[in-house]
Design a protein around this motif. Structure first.
Motif, PDB file in Angstrom:
ATOM      1  N   PRO A 182      39.815  45.420  38.302  1.00 60.25           N
ATOM      2  CA  PRO A 182      38.898  44.249  38.640  1.00 60.25           C
ATOM      3  C   PRO A 182      38.839  43.494  39.693  1.00 60.25           C
ATOM      4  O   PRO A 182      40.146  43.326  40.260  1.00 60.25           O
ATOM      5  CB  PRO A 182      38.894  43.489  37.447  1.00 60.25           C
ATOM      6  N   TRP A 659      35.218  41.419  32.765  1.00 64.56           N
ATOM      7  CA  TRP A 659      35.460  41.822  34.039  1.00 64.56           C
ATOM      8  C   TRP A 659      35.195  43.130  34.265  1.00 64.56           C
ATOM      9  O   TRP A 659      35.413  43.653  35.473  1.00 64.56           O
ATOM     10  CB  TRP A 659      36.858  41.585  34.298  1.00 64.56           C
ATOM     11  N   ARG A 662      32.819  43.882  37.238  1.00 62.16           N
ATOM     12  CA  ARG A 662      33.183  43.340  38.695  1.00 62.16           C
ATOM     13  C   ARG A 662      34.258  44.158  39.232  1.00 62.16           C
ATOM     14  O   ARG A 662      35.619  44.128  39.215  1.00 62.16           O
ATOM     15  CB  ARG A 662      33.920  41.816  38.472  1.00 62.16           C
TER      16      ARG A 662
END
Length: 721
Positions: A182, A659, A662
């Motif tokens: 991430p 996450w 991301r």
């Protein structure tokens, strides 16, 4: 430190990171000292052998030094012959010469020195092992554990016999995928300086750190198909049910991966212009691939030659064995420590997962690195390699646990090794580092509610269920290695193919395993009520087997009255997505619903916790022909952003929340890059492709692979920086 959008760097910043030949090129005095150090270490090993092995003796005082020098010369002369023989003989030759070859080098050296006595093959083999072990230990200390010796021999060989390419003015690109890392994790690691190579690049300004957003599903198959081929549709999860063929598709099975790529590729993938795909699911239309699951690219002997170079050196074999044992011991210790400390969330870490870690974080990492190095030294224009080290450990330990961050640090060390290779490569190379998705964390659905998703569906629908919720992502890498070992003819290749077939049978058995016992056993003749249920991180897929097309909400309610409402109301499920005959795709939660086509909300919006893009992401996958009858996404804990994987993994990806959406990027600052945020792997593909066009690649492909209405990329401007 720059994050988010990518800014251009100054000329001084661009040259501050040693991607060229000069800045990392050691002077001859340093190389001479390194050679003397190697001779001293080998001499020490010879003294140890003379002391502990009764069948080995050096009579003269200068014997150890003389033997060490001559051993290096003989090894230098014989190694190309042994590598060539290993490639011709296949994997049996590689494995045989890994042991016999070094013993032969010792015996030949002893024959050339009358003052040295070796009483037989076994003693010669023991001498080779001791020399390799002492060399590995000394190398580890001398390089602070970065294992630069792994590519040092290739670099030295390239200095002596540099390759010549027809277009040295065209810069090359190495795309390094940090699987599952991430953006926030990499940002923290760079801030802390625990990834020194990436930290140096970003702090110097030669590279910029940023992030991109994968669309649903946040999985390696969907992301790699998008990054490498520019297509993100057609892959609803890691595993899914093919209605037309009435079979389960698994993206990391070679046959399925080949079918997926063949059906989706345009023929103008990221690596189509003379690139190489290494350790990926798909080829990116590269003409050459190694350890790539779809196996659609032309095969050559690169993999066997890389492994032969690795194991046919005294430090190579001992390095592989010692690192495997080390990873196994560390995993067992870390597992017991987590239990003793009652670390939460936690999932089961078995001997099987420990052995898998030995492969992915040991041998496979080294083989990938040697393969990339060989392609760089051969002048391959573009290379895409996937390092799964962090992802594999974070799945079972967690995103920020020490062992996961250590794996990230180890791959950062690989980047430094590849810098060493870049300084002697026949063309200049740029490094682009990226992840295919992020990762989220939390206690599993089964641990929270004492019931797997498949068992829940069976109970609510009063039906039998075939459930696929076991973790198989990591095993695909081992499977790729076994498949490459099985290429060709001969007894060793046939043996590896038998192993591959056994792994395939075992995975088919897992895919067909029944999930739980239904609350009401179906009556005879109701076989059409059997479900396929798949867990892909915290994304769940529910199919009614035998149907030619997706069932509507009304059809599901008529046949299984408690199913849709029961899933939507479950505390571990944030929303369930079905297609209503009147309203189209609808997301249902325990407190309300959202109509996806126009965003109409009734009651509490079930997509509200997942951000502004959630509606578009879910709508896209829900309207695809391969979509399941029901998509479910786990809860998202407020504050901690923890999710509940439908697989037995504490770190997961696949759905929405946390996450996992991301992903990270580290891109050379002087190369062209979009100012707008990148959303979707298909958008990232365009950005990476335009980098290649800018550097002079794809001159025959750039017009053909541009999408409808897409503006022409910048014309090539030659080399830069």
């Amino acid at each position: 430190m720059k994050t988010g959008r990518f800014a251009k760097g100054s000329a001084q910043q661009q040259s501050s990171v040693a991607l060229g030949r000069e800045s990392l090129d050691a002077p001859w005095t340093v190389r001479a000292l390194a050679l003397l150090a190697r001779i001293a270490v080998t001499s020490l090993a010879v003294v140890v052998c003379d002391w502990v092995l009764p069948g080995f003796q050096t009579d003269s005082p200068e014997g150890p030094i003389t033997f060490a020098v001559l051993l290096g010369v003989v090894s230098l002369v014989m190694q190309p012959l042994m590598v060539g023989g290993a490639v011709l003989l296949g994997w049996a030759g590689v494995l045989l010469l890994a042991f016999v070859g070094q013993a032969a080098v010792v015996l030949v050296t002893a024959q050339l020195l009358p003052s040295v006595e070796v009483d037989g093959f076994v003693t010669a083999l023991l001498v080779a092992v001791v020399v390799g072990l002492v060399g590995s230990v000394a190398s580890w200390f001398s390089t602070a554990g970065t294992s630069q010796a792994l590519v040092g021999r290739l670099v030295a060989s390239a200095r002596r016999r540099p390759a010549v390419v027809a277009d040295p003015e065209v810069d090359g690109v190495v795309f390094v995928q940090l699987d599952g890392v991430p953006f926030p994790v990499l940002q923290m690691a760079i801030t802390a300086g625990t990834v020194p190579t990436l930290t140096r690049w970003v702090r110097a300004g030669s590279h910029t750190l940023g992030e991109w957003t994968p669309k649903l599903p946040a999985t390696t198959p969907a992301s790699q198909m998008g990054i490498l081929h520019g297509v993100i549709d057609g892959i609803p999860a890691f595993r899914w049910y093919d209605r037309a063929e009435d079979r389960v598709m698994v993206a990391n099975k070679p046959r399925d991966a080949a079918l997926i790529e063949e059906s989706l590729t345009t023929g103008h993938g990221l690596l189509a212009d003379g690139g190489a795909s290494i350790s990926n699911l798909f080829t990116g239309d590269a003409p050459v691939s190694a350890l790539t699951m779809s196996r659609r690219a032309g095969a050559d002997d690169t993999t066997r030659r890389a492994v032969a170079h690795f194991v046919l050196h005294p430090t190579g074999l001992t390095r592989a064995v010692s690192r495997s044992v080390s990873e196994l011991a560390r995993d067992r210790f870390q597992t017991r420590r987590a239990i003793h400390r009652d670390v939460r969330p936690r999932c089961e870490r078995t001997w099987t997962t420990a052995l898998l870690r030995c492969v992915t974080n040991g041998v496979l990492r080294d083989v990938n690195t040697v393969l990339v190095a060989q392609h760089m030294l051969g002048g391959t224009r573009s290379i895409y390699v996937d390092y799964v080290d962090y992802d594999e450990i974070a799945h079972h330990a967690g995103m920020l646990r020490p062992e996961s961050l250590e794996a990230l640090e180890a791959v950062d060390g690989v980047l430094h090794q590849l810098e060493m290779v870049a300084r002697v490569a026949p063309r200049r190379y740029h490094f682009v580092v990226l992840s295919d998705h992020g990762q989220s964390q939390g206690a599993t659905f089964s641990d929270r509610y004492d019931e797997e998703l498949g068992a829940l569906v069976a109970r609510l629908a009063s039906a039998t269920v075939s459930s696929s919720e076991s973790d198989i992502e990591g095993w695909g890498r081992t499977r790729a290695l076994v498949d490459d070992l099985g290429a060709g003819s001969g007894m060793s290749a046939r043996a590896m193919r038998n192993v591959s077939e056994a792994m395939d049978r075992d995975s088919r058995h897992q895919d067909a395993a029944p999930a739980g016992t239904p609350a009401v056993v179906p009556a005879p003749g109701l076989a059409d009520r059997t479900f396929h249920v798949f867990g892909s991180g915290n994304l769940g897929l529910v199919y009614v087997r035998g149907e030619e097309r997706q069932l509507t909400r009304q059809q599901l309610d008529e046949r299984f009255p408690a199913l849709v409402a029961g899933l939507a109301a479950h505390p571990g499920i944030a929303f369930a997505v079905v297609t209503d005959e009147l309203e189209g795709p609808v997301a249902l939660g325990s407190g309300g619903s959202r109509r996806l086509r126009d965003g109409l909300v009734r009651g509490t919006d079930p997509l509200l916790p997942f951000g502004e893009r959630a509606n578009d992401f879910v709508l896209r996958v829900a309207t695809r022909p391969e979509a399941p009858d029901i998509y479910v996404n786990s809860l998202l804990e407020p504050g901690t952003e923890e999710v509940a994987a439908f697989e037995g993994l504490v770190g997961c990806h696949g759905g929405l929340g946390g996450w996992q959406e991301r992903a990270c990027l580290v891109v050379p600052a002087h190369l062209p890059w979009p100012d707008a945020p990148l959303v979707g792997a298909d958008a990232l593909h365009v950005a990476l492709r335009d980098v290649l066009v800018h550097l002079g690649h794809r001159r025959q492909l750039s017009e053909a692979d541009r999408g409808p209405g897409e503006p022409a990329p910048q014309a090539p401007v030659g080399t830069s920086g």
